[in-house]
Scaffold this motif. Structure first.
Motif, short mmCIF file in Angstrom:
data_model
loop_
_atom_site.label_atom_id
_atom_site.label_comp_id
_atom_site.label_asym_id
_atom_site.label_seq_id
_atom_site.Cartn_x
_atom_site.Cartn_y
_atom_site.Cartn_z
N GLN A 150 -0.95 2.67 -19.98
CA GLN A 150 -1.29 2.15 -21.36
C GLN A 150 -0.57 0.71 -21.52
N VAL A 151 0.66 0.39 -20.97
CA VAL A 151 1.05 -0.78 -20.89
C VAL A 151 0.28 -1.77 -20.30
N LEU A 152 -0.06 -1.57 -19.13
CA LEU A 152 -1.00 -2.40 -18.14
C LEU A 152 -2.44 -2.79 -18.73
N ILE A 177 3.53 -2.48 -29.39
CA ILE A 177 3.71 -1.06 -28.54
C ILE A 177 4.25 -1.24 -27.04
N VAL A 178 3.56 -2.20 -26.34
CA VAL A 178 3.72 -2.62 -24.72
C VAL A 178 5.18 -2.50 -24.90
N LYS A 179 5.98 -3.44 -25.35
CA LYS A 179 7.47 -3.54 -25.27
C LYS A 179 8.19 -2.29 -25.66
N LYS A 180 7.70 -1.33 -26.74
CA LYS A 180 8.30 -0.34 -26.87
C LYS A 180 8.05 0.64 -25.85
N LEU A 181 7.00 0.88 -25.27
CA LEU A 181 6.76 1.58 -24.00
C LEU A 181 7.72 1.26 -22.81
N VAL A 182 7.76 0.14 -22.53
CA VAL A 182 8.47 -0.30 -21.41
C VAL A 182 9.86 0.03 -21.74
N GLU A 183 10.45 -0.24 -22.72
CA GLU A 183 11.70 0.08 -23.14
C GLU A 183 12.09 1.27 -23.40
N THR A 184 11.27 2.09 -24.05
CA THR A 184 11.71 3.61 -24.26
C THR A 184 11.19 4.53 -23.46
N SER A 187 12.27 -3.48 -18.77
CA SER A 187 12.52 -4.65 -19.51
C SER A 187 11.21 -5.32 -19.31
N ILE A 188 11.02 -6.31 -20.40
CA ILE A 188 9.66 -7.06 -20.49
C ILE A 188 10.08 -8.27 -20.94
N ALA A 189 9.70 -9.33 -20.45
CA ALA A 189 9.70 -10.70 -20.93
C ALA A 189 8.31 -11.58 -20.54
N LEU A 190 8.52 -12.58 -21.47
CA LEU A 190 7.13 -13.38 -21.43
C LEU A 190 7.63 -14.95 -21.02
N GLN A 215 0.86 -1.22 0.02
CA GLN A 215 0.03 0.08 -0.12
C GLN A 215 0.86 1.30 0.09
N THR A 216 2.10 1.18 0.50
CA THR A 216 2.97 2.42 0.53
C THR A 216 3.89 2.46 -0.50
N LEU A 217 3.88 1.76 -1.59
CA LEU A 217 4.80 1.57 -2.49
C LEU A 217 4.60 2.84 -3.62
N HIS A 218 5.88 3.57 -3.57
CA HIS A 218 5.63 4.59 -4.48
C HIS A 218 6.42 4.37 -5.81
N ILE A 219 6.07 5.11 -6.81
CA ILE A 219 7.06 5.13 -8.07
C ILE A 219 7.15 6.43 -8.83
N VAL A 220 8.41 6.78 -9.19
CA VAL A 220 8.61 8.00 -10.17
C VAL A 220 8.48 7.55 -11.51
N SER A 221 7.79 7.70 -12.22
CA SER A 221 7.64 7.35 -13.77
C SER A 221 6.84 8.15 -14.60
N ASP A 222 6.77 7.64 -15.73
CA ASP A 222 5.91 8.09 -17.02
C ASP A 222 4.60 7.18 -16.85
N THR A 223 3.61 7.83 -15.84
CA THR A 223 2.54 7.01 -15.29
C THR A 223 1.50 6.73 -16.76
#
Length: 410
Positions: A303-305, A375-382, A387-390, A290-298
């Motif tokens: 869009q990824v999720l 697009i998901v992979k491109k968004l994650v990486e750029t 990184s994203i793996a399956l 519940q207290t986990l924060h992130i600084v990112s391009d939300t």
């Protein structure tokens, strides 16, 4: 000359020789063939004339006053304007060492005196044709390079347009879901307000007729309180849905880096997808501190999720089966690890290796663009610098493993 594979009409030839009789002889050979001829009687003069006359070919003697033919050729090959012009030595020197020296300084051929007309014309024609073909090849390569760059630009533009179209389609779908979902609470509000309006009119008539009793007034007050409670509850649902939608969608368009509570943000995404999930037998669960924060391009993160959840809803489950999509989040040494796992039918190994490829789709002819996971992979990486793996096994479901920096820097 008409049988030449490349037209040699009006080709310019520079003759360099210190003997007037040699200049005259070569001129008599060349001009009847349609060549334009210029003369030089020394190496220095040849260099000056060549940069102005810009010949297509140079016939060069070796033994001349001042700098000899070898040094003249060496200097010509250092000049940008004429360094590619083929040079044929025409000389009385026939020693092997002289021939080797001629080729070492850049000559393309070596003709010894006395000059045989047919041989000279054949060599001149051959090297002019060869040089013309080389020039044509270079032009074609240059044109091909330009066209390739143009096609690459068009391809990138098309890709950007497709990605934008995919993005707007995704936003449009969310807007449609939002509009549909808002209909229920707003309908409840309308019903409650209409009921309250009817009771108010009845109360006004009783008051006008002076038949209003204390009991009637108390009933109206109770009805008003109940209606207000219904309206406020429904409007809370409306505002919650709108706020969740705004937080998700506005972020997708802004492209800015911001801090957010990841637990709350994931639940906002889940809430925005609630209308779609209601029409399926599937559920989404979130396990995040519940207290986990992130600084990112939300915006990129949402869009990824959303794409991954939609992908699971479309592809992961057999028809008429109830599935689960679990989002598990944990902190790992300055990074955020997100695992999006479904308990669906899984993906065959051959297909799993291609899911991030551009335009790859298993729904050919059904409207799938094949860009979703690309697009998901491109968004994650750029945009998320992650990184994203399956990993997947047929019958065992699929897991997308995403690792992101907890604090994304510009």
């Amino acid at each position: 000359m008409d049988d030449d594979p490349v037209s040699l009409n009006n080709c310019r030839i520079l003759i360099v020789d210190d003997k007037a009789e040699n200049l005259e002889l070569l001129t008599n050979f060349l001009e009847p063939e349609g060549y334009e001829v210029a003369f030089a009687t020394s190496g220095k003069e040849a260099i000056n004339i060549a940069t102005i006359f810009l010949p297509h070919l140079i016939l060069l003697d070796v033994m001349m006053p001042g700098i000899d033919g070898f040094e003249t050729c060496r200097r010509l090959k250092s000049l940008g304007k004429v360094k590619e012009v083929p040079v044929i030595f025409v000389t009385g020197k026939s020693e092997l060492s002289d021939i080797v020296e001629a080729f070492s300084v850049g000559a393309v051929d070596y003709v010894t005196k006395p000059i045989r007309q047919e041989e000279l014309l054949a060599r001149v024609s051959t090297h002019l044709q060869l040089q013309a073909l080389i020039n044509l090849r270079d032009e074609l390569i240059s044109t091909l390079r330009d066209k390739t760059l143009e096609l690459e630009k068009l391809s990138k533009l098309k890709e950007q347009q497709l990605e934008t179209s995919q993005h707007f389609s995704h936003i449009g779908e969310l807007v449609g879901e939002l509009t549909h979902e808002l209909g229920t609470p707003l309908s409840v509000v309308r019903t409650a307000v209409s009921h309250l309006n009817e009771k108010q009119q009845e109360l006004a008539q009783q008051l006008q007729k002076q038949t209003l009793a204390k009991h009637d007034l108390q009933t109206f007050i109770d009805n008003t309180a109940q209606s207000c409670e219904i309206v406020l509850s429904s409007m809370d649902n409306v505002m919650h849905l709108i706020d969740s939608f705004k937080n998700i969608v506005v972020g997708e368009f802004s492209g800015t880096i911001s801090q957010c509570n990841l637990h709350d943000y994931l639940h906002n995404i889940q809430y925005v997808l609630t209308p779609k999930l209601k029409r399926t037998p599937h559920t989404v669960s979130i396990n995040c501190p519940q207290t986990l924060h992130i600084v990112s391009d939300t915006g990129a993160l949402s869009q990824v999720l959303i794409n991954l959840i939609n992908n699971a809803l479309i592809h992961a489950f057999e028809e008429q089966t109830a599935g689960t999509i679990d989002i598990h989040v944990e902190h790992q040494d300055g990074n955020i690890a997100l695992n999006i796992k479904d308990n669906g039918k899984g993906i065959e190994c051959e297909k799993a290796s291609k899911v991030f490829d551009k335009y790859y789709t298993t729904r050919v002819g059904t409207g799938g663009s094949g860009l979703g996971l690309y697009i998901v992979k491109k968004l994650v990486e750029t945009r998320l610098n992650g990184s994203i793996a399956l990993s997947s096994e047929p019958g065992e479901g699929t897991v997308f493993n995403i690792v992101l920096p907890q604090e994304l820097r510009n």
